[in-house]
Design a protein around this motif. Structure first.
Motif, mmCIF file in Angstrom:
data_model
loop_
_atom_site.group_PDB
_atom_site.id
_atom_site.type_symbol
_atom_site.label_atom_id
_atom_site.label_comp_id
_atom_site.label_asym_id
_atom_site.label_seq_id
_atom_site.Cartn_x
_atom_site.Cartn_y
_atom_site.Cartn_z
ATOM 1 N N UNK A 152 0.800 -1.212 0.000
ATOM 2 C CA UNK A 152 0.000 0.000 0.000
ATOM 3 C C UNK A 152 0.832 1.261 0.000
ATOM 4 N N UNK A 153 1.436 1.568 1.128
ATOM 5 C CA UNK A 153 2.129 2.843 1.299
ATOM 6 C C UNK A 153 3.341 2.970 0.379
ATOM 7 N N UNK A 154 4.155 1.900 0.275
ATOM 8 C CA UNK A 154 5.353 1.989 -0.563
ATOM 9 C C UNK A 154 4.997 2.135 -2.040
ATOM 10 N N UNK A 155 3.896 1.524 -2.467
ATOM 11 C CA UNK A 155 3.466 1.707 -3.852
ATOM 12 C C UNK A 155 3.080 3.163 -4.122
ATOM 13 N N UNK A 156 2.405 3.759 -3.170
ATOM 14 C CA UNK A 156 2.001 5.160 -3.339
ATOM 15 C C UNK A 156 3.224 6.071 -3.375
ATOM 16 N N UNK A 157 4.175 5.839 -2.461
ATOM 17 C CA UNK A 157 5.401 6.643 -2.440
ATOM 18 C C UNK A 157 6.191 6.454 -3.735
ATOM 19 N N UNK A 158 6.389 5.208 -4.125
ATOM 20 C CA UNK A 158 7.140 4.912 -5.345
ATOM 21 C C UNK A 158 6.434 5.474 -6.581
ATOM 22 N N UNK A 159 5.119 5.246 -6.667
ATOM 23 C CA UNK A 159 4.359 5.723 -7.822
ATOM 24 C C UNK A 159 4.407 7.239 -7.941
ATOM 25 N N UNK A 160 4.329 7.930 -6.811
ATOM 26 C CA UNK A 160 4.405 9.395 -6.821
ATOM 27 C C UNK A 160 5.766 9.870 -7.312
ATOM 28 N N UNK A 161 6.800 9.239 -6.811
ATOM 29 C CA UNK A 161 8.164 9.580 -7.235
ATOM 30 C C UNK A 161 8.334 9.351 -8.738
ATOM 31 N N UNK A 162 7.902 8.192 -9.229
ATOM 32 C CA UNK A 162 8.026 7.873 -10.646
ATOM 33 C C UNK A 162 7.172 8.794 -11.507
#
Length: 203
Positions: free
Chosen positions: A185-195
């Protein structure tokens, strides 16, 4: 030819070689939405367990089936969203969505994922539930790292994070649910935002 022209030509050649060997149209927004789906699905699973099993994780009968359906829907929505947004991004940049590079990407991603999924189903069938969260994180991390050779190399960092969380989860299985939420959940959101801001917005 001046040094500036020479360096420019080298840069263009490097870009073309990288473009031909890597699928670079992955959408950061799809990562964000996958994380959102995971958080919603985790909330539903948590509510099911707390509401109908008196706060005890019971993975059999109706509760088990509903939790498995919940996980399946999270994966399905994430896949559909990823395909749709990636296809849209590829068309926007005039790139092919299904070529030799994208095929290698999919194959290298699916091999660890399918093997891990089958192994998890086997141990669930044996009623060994304690390491499920850890195994999901570990095999997913391996799939990301394996696929990063044929896509944006940055996805390997998400893979490393998933591996670390999976190992922590294996060491502390009592926190498996929350580590799963953190990883998917959280890491996907952080990673997706960065990308998204690194590639989608600038691209």
């Amino acid at each position: 030819m001046s040094n500036e022209d020479y360096l420019k030509n080298i840069s263009e050649i490097k870009h073309l070689m990288n473009k031909s060997s890597r699928f670079i149209s992955l959408s950061g927004l799809s990562g964000i939405l996958a994380g959102v789906y995971a958080l919603i699905g985790a909330a539903i699973a948590y509510w099911l367990v707390m509401e109908y099993s008196n706060g005890t994780l019971i993975l059999d009968g109706t509760i088990y089936q509903l939790v498995m359906l919940d996980l399946f829907l999270i994966a399905l929505l994430s896949i559909i969203t990823g395909i749709f947004l990636t296809t849209r991004k590829a068309k926007k940049h005039g790139e092919k969505i299904w070529d030799a590079t994208s095929k290698r990407l999919v194959v290298n991603f699916l091999i660890p994922l399918i093997v891990g999924g089958l192994y998890i189903l086997i141990i669930l069938g044996q009623q060994k539930y304690g390491q499920t969260g850890a195994l999901m994180l570990i095999f997913y991390g391996l799939a990301l790292i394996n696929a990063s050779k044929y896509s944006i190399g940055d996805i390997r960092y998400l893979g490393f994070v998933q591996l670390i969380l999976g190992l922590i989860c294996a060491w502390f299985p009592g926190y498996g649910f929350w580590l799963w939420v953190l990883g998917f959940g959280i890491m996907h959101i952080i990673y997706g935002t960065w990308m998204h801001f690194k590639y989608d917005v600038q691209g």
